[in-house]
Design a protein around this motif. Structure first.
Motif, PDB file in Angstrom:
ATOM      1  N   ALA A   1      32.476  43.572  49.805  1.00 34.96           N
ATOM      2  CA  ALA A   1      32.244  44.983  49.497  1.00 34.96           C
ATOM      3  C   ALA A   1      33.182  45.519  48.421  1.00 34.96           C
ATOM      4  CB  ALA A   1      32.399  45.828  50.760  1.00 34.96           C
ATOM      5  N   ASN A   2      34.223  44.775  48.105  1.00 38.22           N
ATOM      6  CA  ASN A   2      35.176  45.270  47.118  1.00 38.22           C
ATOM      7  C   ASN A   2      35.306  44.307  45.938  1.00 38.22           C
ATOM      8  OD1 ASN A   2      37.174  46.864  45.907  1.00 38.22           O
ATOM      9  ND2 ASN A   2      38.816  45.806  46.989  1.00 38.22           N
ATOM     10  N   ALA A   3      35.955  43.179  46.150  1.00 39.59           N
ATOM     11  CA  ALA A   3      36.263  42.278  45.033  1.00 39.59           C
ATOM     12  C   ALA A   3      35.001  41.811  44.305  1.00 39.59           C
ATOM     13  CB  ALA A   3      37.064  41.087  45.539  1.00 39.59           C
ATOM     14  N   LEU A   4      34.042  41.248  45.046  1.00 45.02           N
ATOM     15  CA  LEU A   4      32.829  40.739  44.402  1.00 45.02           C
ATOM     16  C   LEU A   4      31.951  41.871  43.894  1.00 45.02           C
ATOM     17  CD1 LEU A   4      31.943  37.801  46.824  1.00 45.02           C
ATOM     18  CD2 LEU A   4      32.536  37.583  44.407  1.00 45.02           C
ATOM     19  N   ARG A   5      31.829  42.931  44.667  1.00 47.31           N
ATOM     20  CA  ARG A   5      30.950  44.034  44.272  1.00 47.31           C
ATOM     21  C   ARG A   5      31.485  44.755  43.038  1.00 47.31           C
ATOM     22  NH1 ARG A   5      29.106  47.697  49.135  1.00 47.31           N
ATOM     23  NH2 ARG A   5      28.081  45.724  49.661  1.00 47.31           N
ATOM     24  N   ARG A   6      32.784  44.909  42.938  1.00 49.99           N
ATOM     25  CA  ARG A   6      33.375  45.635  41.803  1.00 49.99           C
ATOM     26  C   ARG A   6      33.520  44.761  40.555  1.00 49.99           C
ATOM     27  NH1 ARG A   6      38.885  48.140  43.402  1.00 49.99           N
ATOM     28  NH2 ARG A   6      38.691  49.049  41.311  1.00 49.99           N
ATOM     29  N   PHE A   7      33.943  43.506  40.758  1.00 51.18           N
ATOM     30  CA  PHE A   7      34.352  42.700  39.609  1.00 51.18           C
ATOM     31  C   PHE A   7      33.560  41.410  39.433  1.00 51.18           C
ATOM     32  CE2 PHE A   7      38.341  44.846  41.131  1.00 51.18           C
ATOM     33  CZ  PHE A   7      38.327  45.838  40.156  1.00 51.18           C
ATOM     34  N   GLY A   8      32.651  41.093  40.345  1.00 53.08           N
ATOM     35  CA  GLY A   8      31.902  39.850  40.239  1.00 53.08           C
ATOM     36  C   GLY A   8      32.772  38.634  40.503  1.00 53.08           C
ATOM     37  N   THR A   9      32.229  37.457  40.260  1.00 55.52           N
ATOM     38  CA  THR A   9      32.980  36.230  40.563  1.00 55.52           C
ATOM     39  C   THR A   9      34.216  36.036  39.690  1.00 55.52           C
ATOM     40  OG1 THR A   9      31.546  34.872  39.146  1.00 55.52           O
ATOM     41  CG2 THR A   9      30.940  35.046  41.470  1.00 55.52           C
ATOM     42  N   PRO A  10      34.324  36.624  38.471  1.00 53.60           N
ATOM     43  CA  PRO A  10      35.583  36.469  37.724  1.00 53.60           C
ATOM     44  C   PRO A  10      36.773  37.149  38.390  1.00 53.60           C
ATOM     45  CG  PRO A  10      33.801  37.067  36.223  1.00 53.60           C
ATOM     46  CD  PRO A  10      33.272  37.228  37.614  1.00 53.60           C
ATOM     47  N   ASN A  11      36.547  37.870  39.504  1.00 53.09           N
ATOM     48  CA  ASN A  11      37.691  38.392  40.254  1.00 53.09           C
ATOM     49  C   ASN A  11      38.574  37.250  40.752  1.00 53.09           C
ATOM     50  OD1 ASN A  11      37.829  38.193  43.510  1.00 53.09           O
ATOM     51  ND2 ASN A  11      35.695  38.057  42.856  1.00 53.09           N
ATOM     52  N   LEU A  12      38.020  36.035  40.789  1.00 54.72           N
ATOM     53  CA  LEU A  12      38.771  34.872  41.265  1.00 54.72           C
ATOM     54  C   LEU A  12      39.847  34.417  40.278  1.00 54.72           C
ATOM     55  CD1 LEU A  12      35.868  32.701  42.721  1.00 54.72           C
ATOM     56  CD2 LEU A  12      37.515  34.063  43.999  1.00 54.72           C
ATOM     57  N   VAL A  13      39.754  34.846  39.026  1.00 50.01           N
ATOM     58  CA  VAL A  13      40.697  34.377  38.004  1.00 50.01           C
ATOM     59  C   VAL A  13      42.145  34.625  38.423  1.00 50.01           C
ATOM     60  CG1 VAL A  13      41.583  34.869  35.682  1.00 50.01           C
ATOM     61  CG2 VAL A  13      39.144  34.463  36.034  1.00 50.01           C
ATOM     62  N   ASN A  14      42.443  35.818  38.877  1.00 51.02           N
ATOM     63  CA  ASN A  14      43.823  36.130  39.245  1.00 51.02           C
ATOM     64  C   ASN A  14      44.296  35.318  40.449  1.00 51.02           C
ATOM     65  OD1 ASN A  14      44.154  38.016  37.146  1.00 51.02           O
ATOM     66  ND2 ASN A  14      43.138  39.589  38.349  1.00 51.02           N
ATOM     67  N   TYR A  15      43.384  35.041  41.374  1.00 48.00           N
ATOM     68  CA  TYR A  15      43.729  34.226  42.544  1.00 48.00           C
ATOM     69  C   TYR A  15      44.003  32.781  42.136  1.00 48.00           C
ATOM     70  CZ  TYR A  15      42.048  38.036  45.541  1.00 48.00           C
ATOM     71  OH  TYR A  15      41.871  39.241  46.169  1.00 48.00           O
ATOM     72  N   THR A  16      43.101  32.196  41.352  1.00 50.97           N
ATOM     73  CA  THR A  16      43.269  30.782  40.990  1.00 50.97           C
ATOM     74  C   THR A  16      44.456  30.589  40.053  1.00 50.97           C
ATOM     75  OG1 THR A  16      41.641  31.020  39.205  1.00 50.97           O
ATOM     76  CG2 THR A  16      40.827  30.215  41.317  1.00 50.97           C
ATOM     77  N   ASN A  17      44.674  31.546  39.161  1.00 48.54           N
ATOM     78  CA  ASN A  17      45.809  31.451  38.253  1.00 48.54           C
ATOM     79  C   ASN A  17      47.127  31.523  39.021  1.00 48.54           C
ATOM     80  OD1 ASN A  17      46.648  31.307  35.400  1.00 48.54           O
ATOM     81  ND2 ASN A  17      47.535  33.326  35.785  1.00 48.54           N
TER      82      ASN A  17
ATOM     83  N   TYR B   1      32.709  33.104  37.162  1.00 50.64           N
ATOM     84  CA  TYR B   1      34.039  32.502  37.188  1.00 50.64           C
ATOM     85  C   TYR B   1      34.028  31.077  36.646  1.00 50.64           C
ATOM     86  CZ  TYR B   1      38.130  30.021  38.666  1.00 50.64           C
ATOM     87  OH  TYR B   1      39.246  29.221  38.651  1.00 50.64           O
ATOM     88  N   GLU B   2      33.058  30.275  37.069  1.00 52.59           N
ATOM     89  CA  GLU B   2      33.027  28.877  36.621  1.00 52.59           C
ATOM     90  C   GLU B   2      32.936  28.789  35.101  1.00 52.59           C
ATOM     91  OE1 GLU B   2      33.734  26.949  38.988  1.00 52.59           O
ATOM     92  OE2 GLU B   2      33.215  28.335  40.597  1.00 52.59           O
ATOM     93  N   THR B   3      32.217  29.731  34.499  1.00 55.48           N
ATOM     94  CA  THR B   3      32.044  29.718  33.051  1.00 55.48           C
ATOM     95  C   THR B   3      33.326  30.113  32.330  1.00 55.48           C
ATOM     96  OG1 THR B   3      29.699  30.254  33.331  1.00 55.48           O
ATOM     97  CG2 THR B   3      30.654  30.628  31.151  1.00 55.48           C
ATOM     98  N   VAL B   4      34.004  31.174  32.805  1.00 59.61           N
ATOM     99  CA  VAL B   4      35.260  31.546  32.141  1.00 59.61           C
ATOM    100  C   VAL B   4      36.312  30.461  32.330  1.00 59.61           C
ATOM    101  CG1 VAL B   4      34.799  34.015  32.343  1.00 59.61           C
ATOM    102  CG2 VAL B   4      36.209  32.910  34.074  1.00 59.61           C
ATOM    103  N   GLY B   5      36.212  29.719  33.450  1.00 57.28           N
ATOM    104  CA  GLY B   5      37.143  28.622  33.668  1.00 57.28           C
ATOM    105  C   GLY B   5      36.889  27.440  32.755  1.00 57.28           C
TER     106      GLY B   5
END
Length: 637
Positions: free
Chosen positions: A251-267, A327-331
């Protein structure tokens, strides 16, 4: 805005449609060689044992296609399979599966897509379509409730995927699956496009191209899909929706920012691929994050339908309306090439989408080319950190021009020809997704043993290791158990079929999980994993199944169906020669540490794999034993 009169008229129109209660169990079988089709009636035991989607697609292909078939030959079968949730209005149920033998890997391939084709096919009255044979000339299919028409596609051949869909025409009840020029040219990682959603991995677009099949255009709206027990279904739907809307991830991370929200976590975790997986973090990563896209490119929802999570995004990039890269694409097209320009990555993502190519394999192949050039194995102007020449390389690959014809085969083929196999970051021919397993040991095991190759959606253990932090990413304890559990669970989920992101909400919002605290969850999942697996609440999934089909299904039956699907797929792969030698990782991940890790850790694969084999009832070569095949009622052929 729609008027009240129009709304009432639409409701009346919908109510007047004939109903399909539960699955129709009707699957079209199309032979492109003879331009004929027939209808297969799915048996009750097939439905319960293999559910639908991925599972039923695999089973139907297994019954019809022997081992050794050329993936680009006329005898390969391509199955499109919506599951029993499609059309019911269940949250995040607008997804369908495709199954075939992959030309990239030479083994079985499954992909999931959220485009409109699945809904159109389902509401036309069909629970799937199997395509075999080869047309002598370009053709496209029109599927309606009445059957299949074969149409001349010569005017569509040579068009990109977006142009093709526009030429097929707009219809609110219609949806298509199409290929771009990469599929026509049989690029081994060409994908299939439905609107701006993709059956992305393994080269399914090349299978369509080899069959001279440009598109399948389904016109639905003929039927209303309803659950067998509507009252109970509505209760499950209400609970499912509440959990999605209560969960911080969905309801927050994915809905607001999509899958690239994962960038900060994986980095932060050091598992974001940088410079062909030589590093796992970068100070520039934020420029590829969902938050950065949201702040700078006027993003808005552009998602699967129907969807409750709404993770898909589009934005304005230098005046152009483009999809926000996943996310997979920006990665893979970004940080893995040491490029952190969000506009360039969005443009390359759009190019790949138009031509119909998998961005993960494209990025992994480009990274190999850049490093091979540095090491003097090949001559190339492509360089890490430079966007120069990348758009041209993508186009050359799609059209198989010059060195692009070799890039069109992927990094495994390039490394076999020129050397550099240790830094061809692939498993079984499929390039790794954007999670470095040296900082996520469970993910290392997952990549090595995943059925379709280096698949991040086979068993997403990195979510528990690096995002939710309930498993130690640098421990091997219990990882074989968790990989198996999630493989079985996701096989079942992909056969219902629904979005894997729902698992964050359905499981984590269960009160027992939600209110027991992180310390409790880490203790139970890390050391008492048999207990943790037993109390994991997956009830929404099998309750959806039971209320829609009217066929009772317990939690254990649901997971056993997932296990059966996984083992069948593994067995089909072993018939193609897959053994323990293939369940491994590239040399870089087994021998070289990441630059961001002062301890220089690598994936301790061997012991985890041995435990996994024993748990799976594989023999020492990784082949399912007769005992497990018999237990799961899979006929050996």
């Amino acid at each position: 805005m729609m008027s009240e009169t129009q709304e009432v008229a639409n409701v009346r129109e919908e109510k007047s449609l004939p109903e399909i209660v539960g699955p129709s169990n009707k699957v079209l079988e199309v032979d492109l060689s003879s331009k004929t089709y027939s209808i297969y009636q799915v048996k009750e035991d097939e439905r319960k044992m293999y559910l639908g989607g991925k599972g039923l697609g695999l089973k139907l292909i297994y019954d019809r296609m022997p081992a050794g078939v050329d993936p680009l030959g006329r005898d390969n079968i391509l199955a499109f399979m919506p599951g029993v949730l499609m059309g019911t209005g269940a949250p995040c149920s607008g997804r369908f599966s495709a199954v075939t033998k992959s030309p990239l890997t030479g083994i079985m391939d499954h992909a999931s897509c959220g485009g409109p084709f699945g809904m159109a096919l389902k509401t036309a009255g069909w629970d799937g379509i199997l395509v075999k044979g080869k047309s002598e000339t370009p053709v496209y299919l029109v599927v309606t409730s009445s059957g299949v028409e074969f149409k001349d596609a010569s005017a569509l051949w040579g068009k990109d995927a977006f142009e093709t869909q526009a030429l097929l025409g707009k219809n609110k009840n219609a949806g298509a699956v199409v290929i771009g020029q990469a599929g026509e040219n049989k690029v081994l990682f060409a994908n299939i496009v439905s609107e701006k959603r993709f059956l992305g991995r393994g080269g399914m677009g090349a299978v369509m191209g080899a069959k001279n099949l440009k598109a399948i255009y389904a016109i639905g709206g003929a039927y209303k899909i309803v659950a067998k027990d509507k009252e109970k279904f509505d209760k499950v739907k209400k609970l499912a929706t509440k959990r999605i809307n209560d969960n911080a991830v969905t309801a927050n991370a994915l809905r607001r920012f999509g899958t690239p929200n994962l960038v900060n976590y994986t980095n932060m975790a050091g598992i974001m691929p940088v410079r062909n997986f030589t590093d796992g973090a970068s100070d520039n990563a934020y420029k590829l994050s969902g938050e950065y896209f949201s702040e700078n490119f006027k993003t808005k929802h552009h998602t699967c339908k129907p969807c409750t999570i709404l993770c898909g995004k589009q934005g304005t990039f230098e005046g152009k309306n483009l999809s926000v890269p996943e996310y997979e694409t920006v990665g893979l097209l970004g940080s893995n090439l040491e490029i952190f320009d969000p506009v360039k990555v969005a443009e390359w993502n759009d190019l790949c989408g138009r031509f119909g190519m998998d961005t993960i394999t494209m990025g992994g192949t480009l990274a190999w080319v850049m490093e091979a050039g540095e090491k003097g194995l090949i001559k190339t102007d492509l360089k890490f950190g430079s966007p120069e020449g990348i758009a041209q390389a993508i186009e050359d690959t799609a059209f198989c021009r010059g060195f692009g014809a070799e890039m069109a085969k992927g990094s495994r083929a390039l490394a076999k020809k020129y050397g550099g196999e240790d830094f061809a970051i692939q498993v079984k021919g499929m390039e790794l997704a954007a999670y470095d397993p040296r900082g996520s040991y469970g993910m290392g095991l997952n990549y090595a043993v995943a059925n379709r190759g280096a698949c991040h959606l086979s068993s997403t253990v990195m979510a528990q290791e690096n995002f939710v932090h309930v498993l130690d990413p640098y421990s091997t304890i219990g990882k074989h158990v968790w990989v198996k559990f999630f493989e079985d669970f996701y096989c079942a989920m992909n056969s219902l079929h629904t979005c894997t992101f729902t698992s964050f909400a359905y499981i984590l919002e269960n009160p027992l999980t939600k209110y027991n605290g992180l310390f409790y969850l880490k203790m139970v999942m890390g050391y008492l994993y048999p207990v943790a697996i037993k109390i994991a609440d997956i009830s929404i999934y099998h309750k959806f199944w039971s209320t829609i089909t009217g066929m009772k299904m317990s939690r254990s039956e649901f997971l056993k169906a997932g296990e059966r699907i996984h083992i069948l797929e593994r067995y089909m792969n072993t018939r193609e020669g897959i053994t323990v030698k293939d369940d491994t990782l590239p040399g870089r991940l087994l021998k070289e540490g990441r630059r961001c890790d002062p301890k220089g850790r690598v994936v301790p694969l061997e012991k985890m794999r041995e435990k996994y084999y024993r748990l799976r009832s594989y023999d020492a070569q990784g082949i399912p034993t007769e005992k497990i095949m018999k237990k799961l009622s899979i006929e050996i052929r």
